[in-house]
Design a protein around this motif. Structure first.
Motif, PDB file in Angstrom:
ATOM      1  N   PRO A  28      -2.269  51.472  -4.252  1.00 39.19           N
ATOM      2  CA  PRO A  28      -1.021  51.730  -4.783  1.00 39.19           C
ATOM      3  C   PRO A  28      -0.681  53.014  -4.275  1.00 39.19           C
ATOM      4  O   PRO A  28      -1.524  53.926  -3.975  1.00 39.19           O
ATOM      5  CB  PRO A  28      -1.431  51.774  -6.227  1.00 39.19           C
ATOM      6  CG  PRO A  28      -2.851  50.834  -6.315  1.00 39.19           C
ATOM      7  CD  PRO A  28      -3.419  50.923  -4.671  1.00 39.19           C
ATOM      8  N   GLY A  29       0.706  53.192  -4.110  1.00 40.33           N
ATOM      9  CA  GLY A  29       1.204  54.319  -3.525  1.00 40.33           C
ATOM     10  C   GLY A  29       1.241  54.429  -2.010  1.00 40.33           C
ATOM     11  O   GLY A  29       1.489  55.388  -1.279  1.00 40.33           O
ATOM     12  N   GLY A  30       0.582  53.464  -1.492  1.00 33.99           N
ATOM     13  CA  GLY A  30       0.435  53.388   0.000  1.00 33.99           C
ATOM     14  C   GLY A  30       1.357  52.520   0.632  1.00 33.99           C
ATOM     15  O   GLY A  30       2.544  51.925   0.037  1.00 33.99           O
ATOM     16  N   THR A  31       1.438  52.676   1.968  1.00 35.19           N
ATOM     17  CA  THR A  31       2.630  51.976   2.826  1.00 35.19           C
ATOM     18  C   THR A  31       2.074  50.323   3.152  1.00 35.19           C
ATOM     19  O   THR A  31       1.087  50.355   3.841  1.00 35.19           O
ATOM     20  CB  THR A  31       2.871  52.736   4.122  1.00 35.19           C
ATOM     21  OG1 THR A  31       3.138  53.872   3.932  1.00 35.19           O
ATOM     22  CG2 THR A  31       3.909  52.315   4.907  1.00 35.19           C
ATOM     23  N   LEU A  32       3.197  49.675   2.581  1.00 34.34           N
ATOM     24  CA  LEU A  32       2.972  48.140   3.227  1.00 34.34           C
ATOM     25  C   LEU A  32       3.701  48.026   4.586  1.00 34.34           C
ATOM     26  O   LEU A  32       5.047  48.216   4.318  1.00 34.34           O
ATOM     27  CB  LEU A  32       3.329  47.441   1.890  1.00 34.34           C
ATOM     28  CG  LEU A  32       3.434  45.797   2.306  1.00 34.34           C
ATOM     29  CD1 LEU A  32       1.998  45.202   2.278  1.00 34.34           C
ATOM     30  CD2 LEU A  32       4.287  44.983   1.320  1.00 34.34           C
ATOM     31  N   LEU A 198      -9.636  47.955 -20.146  1.00 33.67           N
ATOM     32  CA  LEU A 198      -9.435  49.254 -19.186  1.00 33.67           C
ATOM     33  C   LEU A 198      -7.984  49.099 -18.473  1.00 33.67           C
ATOM     34  O   LEU A 198      -7.770  48.058 -17.877  1.00 33.67           O
ATOM     35  CB  LEU A 198     -10.439  49.412 -18.115  1.00 33.67           C
ATOM     36  CG  LEU A 198     -10.127  50.243 -17.029  1.00 33.67           C
ATOM     37  CD1 LEU A 198     -10.113  51.607 -17.478  1.00 33.67           C
ATOM     38  CD2 LEU A 198     -11.389  50.266 -16.045  1.00 33.67           C
ATOM     39  N   THR A 199      -6.957  50.152 -18.649  1.00 30.38           N
ATOM     40  CA  THR A 199      -5.749  50.202 -17.809  1.00 30.38           C
ATOM     41  C   THR A 199      -5.588  51.303 -17.130  1.00 30.38           C
ATOM     42  O   THR A 199      -6.012  52.511 -17.479  1.00 30.38           O
ATOM     43  CB  THR A 199      -4.658  49.918 -18.899  1.00 30.38           C
ATOM     44  OG1 THR A 199      -4.662  48.649 -19.510  1.00 30.38           O
ATOM     45  CG2 THR A 199      -3.365  49.890 -18.096  1.00 30.38           C
ATOM     46  N   PHE A 200      -5.317  51.228 -15.778  1.00 30.60           N
ATOM     47  CA  PHE A 200      -4.968  52.326 -15.187  1.00 30.60           C
ATOM     48  C   PHE A 200      -3.586  52.503 -14.884  1.00 30.60           C
ATOM     49  O   PHE A 200      -2.630  51.418 -14.751  1.00 30.60           O
ATOM     50  CB  PHE A 200      -5.299  52.157 -13.510  1.00 30.60           C
ATOM     51  CG  PHE A 200      -6.814  52.080 -13.528  1.00 30.60           C
ATOM     52  CD1 PHE A 200      -7.831  53.128 -13.959  1.00 30.60           C
ATOM     53  CD2 PHE A 200      -7.679  50.918 -12.918  1.00 30.60           C
ATOM     54  CE1 PHE A 200      -9.077  53.332 -13.889  1.00 30.60           C
ATOM     55  CE2 PHE A 200      -8.902  50.966 -12.995  1.00 30.60           C
ATOM     56  CZ  PHE A 200      -9.765  52.087 -13.409  1.00 30.60           C
ATOM     57  N   LEU A 201      -3.093  53.653 -15.140  1.00 25.88           N
ATOM     58  CA  LEU A 201      -1.558  54.009 -14.770  1.00 25.88           C
ATOM     59  C   LEU A 201      -1.374  55.114 -14.060  1.00 25.88           C
ATOM     60  O   LEU A 201      -1.559  56.356 -14.324  1.00 25.88           O
ATOM     61  CB  LEU A 201      -0.764  54.325 -16.105  1.00 25.88           C
ATOM     62  CG  LEU A 201      -0.475  53.143 -17.120  1.00 25.88           C
ATOM     63  CD1 LEU A 201       0.041  53.648 -18.601  1.00 25.88           C
ATOM     64  CD2 LEU A 201       0.200  52.034 -16.724  1.00 25.88           C
ATOM     65  N   ALA A 202      -1.431  54.816 -12.638  1.00 26.20           N
ATOM     66  CA  ALA A 202      -1.341  55.847 -11.542  1.00 26.20           C
ATOM     67  C   ALA A 202       0.103  56.579 -11.298  1.00 26.20           C
ATOM     68  O   ALA A 202       0.966  56.097 -11.360  1.00 26.20           O
ATOM     69  CB  ALA A 202      -1.893  55.230 -10.237  1.00 26.20           C
ATOM     70  N   THR A 203       0.022  57.685 -10.846  1.00 23.89           N
ATOM     71  CA  THR A 203       1.072  58.678 -10.279  1.00 23.89           C
ATOM     72  C   THR A 203       0.660  59.188  -9.045  1.00 23.89           C
ATOM     73  O   THR A 203      -0.260  59.202  -8.604  1.00 23.89           O
ATOM     74  CB  THR A 203       1.456  59.520 -11.309  1.00 23.89           C
ATOM     75  OG1 THR A 203       0.531  60.642 -11.748  1.00 23.89           O
ATOM     76  CG2 THR A 203       1.928  58.974 -12.606  1.00 23.89           C
ATOM     77  N   ALA A 204       1.709  59.872  -8.644  1.00 24.77           N
ATOM     78  CA  ALA A 204       1.386  60.769  -7.145  1.00 24.77           C
ATOM     79  C   ALA A 204       0.226  61.694  -7.311  1.00 24.77           C
ATOM     80  O   ALA A 204      -0.280  62.287  -6.589  1.00 24.77           O
ATOM     81  CB  ALA A 204       2.759  61.285  -6.768  1.00 24.77           C
ATOM     82  N   SER A 205       0.235  62.225  -8.712  1.00 26.59           N
ATOM     83  CA  SER A 205      -0.511  63.435  -8.797  1.00 26.59           C
ATOM     84  C   SER A 205      -1.772  63.195  -9.548  1.00 26.59           C
ATOM     85  O   SER A 205      -2.870  63.989  -9.469  1.00 26.59           O
ATOM     86  CB  SER A 205       0.287  64.508  -9.531  1.00 26.59           C
ATOM     87  OG  SER A 205       0.588  63.802 -11.064  1.00 26.59           O
ATOM     88  N   GLY A 206      -1.930  62.064 -10.123  1.00 23.01           N
ATOM     89  CA  GLY A 206      -3.193  61.651 -10.888  1.00 23.01           C
ATOM     90  C   GLY A 206      -2.899  60.413 -11.678  1.00 23.01           C
ATOM     91  O   GLY A 206      -2.329  59.433 -11.061  1.00 23.01           O
ATOM     92  N   MET A 207      -3.734  60.160 -12.628  1.00 22.51           N
ATOM     93  CA  MET A 207      -3.667  58.631 -13.229  1.00 22.51           C
ATOM     94  C   MET A 207      -4.194  58.989 -14.485  1.00 22.51           C
ATOM     95  O   MET A 207      -5.203  59.389 -15.125  1.00 22.51           O
ATOM     96  CB  MET A 207      -4.814  57.817 -12.312  1.00 22.51           C
ATOM     97  CG  MET A 207      -5.042  56.463 -12.896  1.00 22.51           C
ATOM     98  SD  MET A 207      -6.000  55.394 -11.560  1.00 22.51           S
ATOM     99  CE  MET A 207      -7.666  56.230 -11.984  1.00 22.51           C
ATOM    100  N   GLU A 208      -3.565  58.062 -15.439  1.00 26.89           N
ATOM    101  CA  GLU A 208      -3.988  57.771 -16.947  1.00 26.89           C
ATOM    102  C   GLU A 208      -5.091  56.830 -17.031  1.00 26.89           C
ATOM    103  O   GLU A 208      -4.605  55.651 -16.549  1.00 26.89           O
ATOM    104  CB  GLU A 208      -2.783  57.648 -17.614  1.00 26.89           C
ATOM    105  CG  GLU A 208      -1.783  58.775 -17.753  1.00 26.89           C
ATOM    106  CD  GLU A 208      -0.685  58.397 -18.904  1.00 26.89           C
ATOM    107  OE1 GLU A 208      -0.606  58.622 -20.106  1.00 26.89           O
ATOM    108  OE2 GLU A 208       0.512  57.822 -18.300  1.00 26.89           O
ATOM    109  N   VAL A 209      -5.986  56.823 -17.773  1.00 19.34           N
ATOM    110  CA  VAL A 209      -7.097  55.793 -18.033  1.00 19.34           C
ATOM    111  C   VAL A 209      -6.812  55.689 -19.320  1.00 19.34           C
ATOM    112  O   VAL A 209      -7.346  56.516 -20.406  1.00 19.34           O
ATOM    113  CB  VAL A 209      -8.271  56.478 -17.507  1.00 19.34           C
ATOM    114  CG1 VAL A 209      -9.346  55.204 -17.797  1.00 19.34           C
ATOM    115  CG2 VAL A 209      -8.358  56.821 -15.982  1.00 19.34           C
ATOM    116  N   ILE A 210      -6.672  54.224 -19.759  1.00 13.40           N
ATOM    117  CA  ILE A 210      -6.558  53.817 -21.248  1.00 13.40           C
ATOM    118  C   ILE A 210      -7.706  53.097 -21.384  1.00 13.40           C
ATOM    119  O   ILE A 210      -7.751  51.798 -20.772  1.00 13.40           O
ATOM    120  CB  ILE A 210      -5.126  53.269 -21.373  1.00 13.40           C
ATOM    121  CG1 ILE A 210      -3.974  54.043 -21.221  1.00 13.40           C
ATOM    122  CG2 ILE A 210      -5.201  52.612 -22.784  1.00 13.40           C
ATOM    123  CD1 ILE A 210      -3.402  54.165 -20.028  1.00 13.40           C
TER     124      ILE A 210
END
Length: 337
Positions: A28-32, A198-210
């Motif tokens: 995620p956030g990487g180049t495809l 468990l749910t991950f919500l990632a951003t460029a600066s970090g990640m929310e863990v629910i």
């Protein structure tokens, strides 16, 4: 696997398109990256636009039950504005950045049963068609992998994974769906919960863990709840907690102790109203003892978490399912769009 298809809207003799992705999963956030290979048809064609579309198989809950459908969640224009001569072969290279919330499809090389696809759309002389579909493999971010490894070390197992249509209230979620990983409880928590979601919500600066605990009822049965969907932060008495971590601390955090603290907090406060309790919303990863990096040794528990993911489903079967699912969904998605 590459799915080739003649552009039906262009008729016999139209150009064909074949998209080939560079080998290996992307994060995620990487180049495809990859190449779109074009072959000219029986005449010259003006290629107006080459578009890549990220598509996911998503589940939706409604009054009648559950249903599945294809959801396009990102589009990229990677070429166009040229003439493709009769019989000409041409390749267009591309590199596009995946959304940070792109679901992960594998863990330690094991498929999770999540179906993602990259669809190539060719617009030629006013006609447009979905010309090619490729399965998309997405590996976890270092922080995601570290958290899953810690859960494995604690004794949690993998039950299932899916994509749920809807939004989790109180979060920074951007996509119209979220990924939910359902884990069987570690022995020390089996008396209190049936599973952890468990749910991950990632951003460029970090990640929310629910985290959501599907607690045990007095009779040991599953509690009745509808997951994380909609605009709610919890359903019934099931607690939900949210934590925030940064990407930079993946290799310097004692993740086992930290994640165990999260789960303990979740379980101990499971009856607090709406799951709004304890450490929710706090920043983690800026302190704590230095533990082993996530890339050192994959403990037996973490390996078991990965092996138990698919319940006998072979990764190749998931790949085959991509084409079967999206090929049958094109017409419905066009109508909905």
């Amino acid at each position: 696997m590459v799915f080739k298809r003649l552009l039906g809207s262009l008729g016999v003799g139209g150009p064909t398109v074949d998209t080939v992705l560079d080998p290996g999963p992307v994060r995620p956030g990487g180049t495809l990256s990859g190449q779109v290979h074009l072959r000219g048809g029986g005449a010259d064609f003006d290629v107006e636009q080459i578009t890549l579309e990220l598509v996911a198989r998503v589940e939706a809950e409604h009054a009648e039950g559950e249903s599945e459908g294809a959801v396009a969640f990102e589009r990229f224009v990677v070429g166009g504005g040229f003439r493709l001569a009769e019989g000409e072969q041409l390749s267009v290279s591309f590199g596009v950045v995946l959304p940070w919330e792109t679901p992960i499809t594998e863990l330690y090389g094991q498929g999770l049963g999540i179906v993602l696809g990259l669809r190539t759309e060719l617009s030629v002389a006013g006609a447009r068609d979905k010309g090619d579909l490729d399965p998309l493999a997405v590996a976890p971010l270092p922080v995601q992998e570290a958290i899953l490894e810690a859960l494995g070390q604690l004794g949690f197992g993998f039950r299932s994974a899916d994509l749920e249509y809807g939004r989790i209230g109180g979060t920074g979620q951007r996509l119209p769906f979220y990924q939910e990983l359902e884990l069987t409880p570690a022995p020390q928590y089996a008396h209190a919960v049936n599973e952890i979601e468990l749910t991950f919500l990632a951003t460029a600066s970090g990640m929310e863990v629910i985290l959501e605990a599907d607690k045990r009822t007095p009779y040991g049965a599953y509690s009745d709840h509808g997951g994380l969907g909609g605009s709610h932060t919890s359903h019934g008495d099931d607690p939900l907690a949210r934590f925030t971590v940064s990407h930079e601390v993946a290799a310097h955090q004692d993740w086992t102790a930290l994640v165990d603290g999260w789960v303990r907090e979740l379980v101990e406060h499971r009856r607090d109203a709406y799951g709004q309790y304890g450490l929710q919303g706090h920043q983690y990863g800026q302190h704590g003892s230095s533990g082993p990096g996530m890339g050192t040794v994959v403990a037996a528990g973490a390996a078991g978490l990965a092996v138990g993911v698919v319940g006998g489903m072979v990764a190749a079967e998931v790949v085959d399912e991509v084409g079967d699912f999206f090929e049958g969904d094109d017409e419905g998605e066009e109508e909905e769009g």
